[in-house]
Design a protein around this motif. Sequence first.
Motif, PDB file in Angstrom:
ATOM      1  N   ASP A 174       0.825  -1.212   0.000  1.00 31.59           N
ATOM      2  CA  ASP A 174       0.000   0.000   0.000  1.00 31.59           C
ATOM      3  C   ASP A 174       0.858   1.261   0.000  1.00 31.59           C
ATOM      4  O   ASP A 174       0.575   2.214  -0.728  1.00 31.59           O
ATOM      5  N   HIS A 175       1.904   1.266   0.810  1.00 26.55           N
ATOM      6  CA  HIS A 175       2.791   2.430   0.886  1.00 26.55           C
ATOM      7  C   HIS A 175       3.470   2.681  -0.457  1.00 26.55           C
ATOM      8  O   HIS A 175       3.534   3.816  -0.937  1.00 26.55           O
ATOM      9  N   ARG A 203       0.968   3.995  -3.051  1.00 31.43           N
ATOM     10  CA  ARG A 203       0.645   5.398  -2.769  1.00 31.43           C
ATOM     11  C   ARG A 203       1.790   6.314  -3.194  1.00 31.43           C
ATOM     12  O   ARG A 203       1.558   7.377  -3.765  1.00 31.43           O
ATOM     13  N   GLU A 258      -7.134  12.157  -2.154  1.00 31.57           N
ATOM     14  CA  GLU A 258      -7.250  10.746  -1.753  1.00 31.57           C
ATOM     15  C   GLU A 258      -8.057   9.945  -2.771  1.00 31.57           C
ATOM     16  O   GLU A 258      -7.713   8.818  -3.091  1.00 31.57           O
ATOM     17  N   ILE A 281      -5.842   9.383  -5.737  1.00 32.79           N
ATOM     18  CA  ILE A 281      -4.815   8.374  -5.453  1.00 32.79           C
ATOM     19  C   ILE A 281      -5.424   6.979  -5.555  1.00 32.79           C
ATOM     20  O   ILE A 281      -4.866   6.093  -6.206  1.00 32.79           O
ATOM     21  N   ARG A 282      -6.562   6.764  -4.888  1.00 36.58           N
ATOM     22  CA  ARG A 282      -7.226   5.449  -4.934  1.00 36.58           C
ATOM     23  C   ARG A 282      -7.560   5.057  -6.371  1.00 36.58           C
ATOM     24  O   ARG A 282      -7.353   3.924  -6.787  1.00 36.58           O
ATOM     25  N   ILE A 327      -4.383   4.068  -8.261  1.00 31.43           N
ATOM     26  CA  ILE A 327      -3.904   2.739  -7.829  1.00 31.43           C
ATOM     27  C   ILE A 327      -4.777   1.635  -8.424  1.00 31.43           C
ATOM     28  O   ILE A 327      -4.276   0.627  -8.917  1.00 31.43           O
TER      29      ILE A 327
END
Length: 152
Positions: free
Chosen positions: A102-103, A106, A132, A135-136, A139
């Motif tokens: 996850d890191h 991101r 946010e 970003i989601r 990803i």
Amino acid sequence: MKPAIRNRARDRLDSKLASIKPIDSFARPPKGWVRAIRDAIGMTGTQLGKRLGMTAQGIVSLERSEASGTIQLNTLRRAAEAMDCVLVYALVPKTSLTEMVDHRAREIALRALGRVSHSMALEDQRVDRDLEKRIRNYIETALRDRDLWETT
């Protein structure tokens, strides 16, 4: 490997690895595990040497190489077995595997979105302000697991 399968495998590994944390409790003794266990059970270097087909001086060398981190795993396994022990070998992540992935995702998303935002600002185009959410979305739509570990 499909993402769903990879996620399940990651979760299983995280569960397994959680049982050996905190990792500090497994820190190698200053003189190494071989010496610590050998001393604790009252076995001399000569006695361990006989079990391994080595001289007492060979055992001193083995123990030094373990303490310095240069011992070969096969040699360490043989020494463990000679003392009725089992060598346990593991790579333990500093965080959970899920947090690690996850890191990294991101980090990559922020880098990519930063470039896009800068370009759009130069062209005087409006940028979605919900970072946010962006970003989601990045990803989920643009990143694949194998892309996470490419060097940039």
